[in-house]
Design an enzyme around this catalytic site. Structure first.
Site, PDB file in Angstrom:
ATOM      1  N   GLU A 139      14.933  -6.180   2.823  1.00 48.89           N
ATOM      2  CA  GLU A 139      14.278  -5.362   4.087  1.00 48.89           C
ATOM      3  C   GLU A 139      13.208  -6.485   4.575  1.00 48.89           C
ATOM      4  O   GLU A 139      12.288  -6.662   4.090  1.00 48.89           O
ATOM      5  CB  GLU A 139      13.459  -4.297   3.294  1.00 48.89           C
ATOM      6  N   GLU A 195      13.699  -0.564  -5.250  1.00 51.16           N
ATOM      7  CA  GLU A 195      12.276  -1.109  -5.315  1.00 51.16           C
ATOM      8  C   GLU A 195      11.861  -0.224  -6.740  1.00 51.16           C
ATOM      9  O   GLU A 195      10.654   0.165  -6.812  1.00 51.16           O
ATOM     10  CB  GLU A 195      11.375  -0.597  -4.290  1.00 51.16           C
TER      11      GLU A 195
END
Length: 592
Positions: free
Chosen positions: A239, A157
């Site tokens: 995710e 991220e």
């Protein structure tokens, strides 16, 4: 030799393959729990397991490495292979994961001005040293070496933090230099700004997304982003959030199992996914992370139950069966089975046998560091747990101003052993008027500072509150005081062994409570903390983590591996004015 390639599909031995994966963090459970968790993942219909690798547990002290016990990543991956699962590894130096400092080691903060997650040469040299130890352990586990590892992550991220593509390239080059051969990927949110900033699509590094709903909409965004760069890669949600984490003082977050199953079905119809989390586990010790919301740092609870498909203890939930059914509806040829169940037991109630004030035993437990000005927790110790600052102030025999400048996170302020104030978040730095009761020339000031957990995501990752303890100083009247004793309290086995329970007890001060008891049989269990204030519980030298009476969780999970047939010892460190009289076990978690 088996092969894994990324073209328009994921190709396993040349055949298109849909990856059905679940996240299991080896470091959030005991090694004996791994097999049941991995079996239940396989029984769900999955073919892959994914895990992060947190830097801070493997290099807790700079230059000192630990890959034993629950930190044995090689053993976890090998077990997954034995059970017929492929493995996705995320060894990036930053993991987020609601984990202390996002996995970065606290000792990095000793380096003044270091720019984390950047090409700062000081940071990259420390990454190189860590990777020189970690990556060679992972190399033999790759599919190119007949292992189960099919992909590894470059960074996590990053588009939610920075846009330094040269940094990402240097990380990629280090991984390859030390022997990574499997395909690499990045994972970011599914919107253009973070994808532009955080990916290495121009370097042929697979782009994956993180989301937990609106599967079709997020997939459309990922496809458009890839198409603009001339890529026709398979779609994967790295995710797929099936639940959520919890913070102190907030309601527990739940997600409907049927709603999740519908979204999982939508996702599997168009791509691959990794369920985050499949089994959440526990933030044992001082490893819980912290969220940032405006001016506030919001620490997360010890339990990482996550409302996942398995509970914190590993018990299949209703959500498990809904998702299992959804997988079968899309992928009719997958192998599935009944999951293994978990036995939890109430192991009884035991009276507290001994208690003692921290102030009465601090000099037995450790030798203080004496300095002119205060040291931070990172400078004086490991950077985790608590720090006690003790100093002698001149007694002017009238009210005096007292102010603590720049401190994190939660402070208990004592004057001659009496609690004067608790300061936390917005109240840290508030001026107090104090007046010692004695007629002595000097009086004792003690300040106990607790590190509640470092921020693991967002701009505050490099904020001043990541440095714990007292950063500025303590002011008496309007001047900074000089002369400090610092006690770094990490509650290690070595520290706990030195406690003399015959010393003075005082429940109004931070205190240790101890009991010993015999067990004829051991089982997974919970410790009921609903009558306690705030602190931690240590079972046979192992820190289960924090409790806090503000909820929403009022128990601590204790795996049977932490208990012994025969004699057991539990030590509770309680920081509030709360006398603990008994140790109570429960066969279930206790929540609001």
């Amino acid at each position: 030799m088996r092969t894994f390639e990324i073209k328009e599909d994921f190709l396993l031995d040349g055949k298109p393959t849909k990856l059905i994966s679940g996240a299991i963090h080896y470091f959030r459970m005991t090694p004996r729990q791994w097999e049941d968790s991995l079996y239940n993942l396989k029984a769900l219909g999955a073919n892959t397991v994914e895990t992060y690798i947190p830097w801070n547990i493997h290099e807790p002290i700079e230059g000192t490495y630990d890959f034993e016990g629950f930190k044995n990543i090689e053993a976890f991956v090998s077990l997954a292979q034995e059970m017929g699962l492929w493995v996705i590894l995320r060894p990036s130096v930053y993991i987020c994961a609601e984990w202390e400092f996002g996995g970065l080691p606290a000792w990095l903060l000793k380096e003044k001005g270091i720019r984390l997650r950047s090409t700062d040469p000081r940071f990259m040299e420390k990454v190189r040293q860590y990777f020189s130890v970690l990556i060679p352990k992972l190399v033999p586990l790759q599919i190119t070496h007949d292992g189960p590892v099919i992909m590894m992550q470059v960074e996590n991220e990053y588009g939610s933090y920075g846009m330094d593509k040269e940094y990402l390239r240097q990380i990629k080059q280090l991984m390859e230099e030390f022997g990574v051969e499997v395909p690499l990927f990045t994972s970011d949110g599914a919107w253009d700004e973070v994808l532009d900033a955080g990916t290495l699509i121009e370097d042929d590094v697979l782009v994956t997304g993180n989301f937990g709903s609106d599967s079709k909409g997020n997939v459309k965004t990922l496809k458009k982003f890839m198409a603009r760069h001339g890529k026709k890669w398979p779609i994967m949600c790295m995710e797929y959030w099936d639940g959520w984490f919890n913070r102190w003082g907030e309601p527990i977050i739940k997600r409907d199992g049927q709603d999740l199953a519908r979204e999982v079905k939508d996702m599997l119809e168009v791509g691959s996914l990794n369920l985050y989390m499949f089994h959440g586990g526990t933030n044992f010790g001082f490893y819980n992370g912290c969220s940032a919301r405006g001016p506030l740092d919001l620490p997360q609870v010890t339990s990482y139950d996550y409302d996942a498909l398995l509970t914190e203890a590993g018990e299949p939930t209703e959500k498990y069966y809904h998702v299992q059914k959804a997988i079968k509806e899309v992928c009719s040829d997958v192998w599935q089975a009944k999951p293994r169940k978990k036995k939890l037991a109430n192991l009884g109630t035991y009276p507290i046998q001994n208690s003692v004030s921290l102030f009465a035993v601090k000099d037995q437990m450790m030798k203080p560091l004496e300095t002119v000005y205060p040291l931070t927790m990172e400078e004086a110790g490991t950077g985790y747990g608590y720090m006690l600052y003790s100093l002698d102030l001149k007694n002017y025999h009238h009210e005096n101003k007292l102010k603590i400048i720049e401190a994190s996170d939660r402070l208990h302020i004592y004057v001659d052993g009496k609690l004067e104030a608790v300061q936390y978040q917005g109240s840290v730095g508030e001026e107090r008027m104090i007046q010692p009761s004695s007629e002595e020339a000097f009086f004792k000031l003690d300040v106990l500072v607790e590190n509640m957990g470092r921020v693991n995501y967002g701009f505050k990752l490099i904020g001043p509150t990541q440095t714990k303890g007292i950063r500025g100083g303590i002011m008496q009247d309007i001047h900074f005081h000089q002369g400090y004793k610092q006690y770094a309290l990490n509650l290690s086995e070595a520290q706990l062994r030195k406690i003399d329970y015959s010393a003075e007890a005082n429940p109004s001060q931070p205190s240790f409570y101890q009991t010993e008891f015999e067990l004829t049989d051991v089982s997974d269990t919970f410790i009921d903390c609903s009558s306690y204030g705030k602190g931690v519980v240590i079972v046979n030298g192992i820190n289960l983590g924090r409790y806090w009476n503000i909820g929403p969780i009022h128990s601590l999970y204790c795996p049977k591996e932490f208990l012994k047939q025969g004699k057991n010892e539990v030590v509770i460190f309680e920081t509030e004015d709360c006398e603990i009289k008994e140790l109570v076990f429960s066969n279930k978690a206790i929540t609001d």
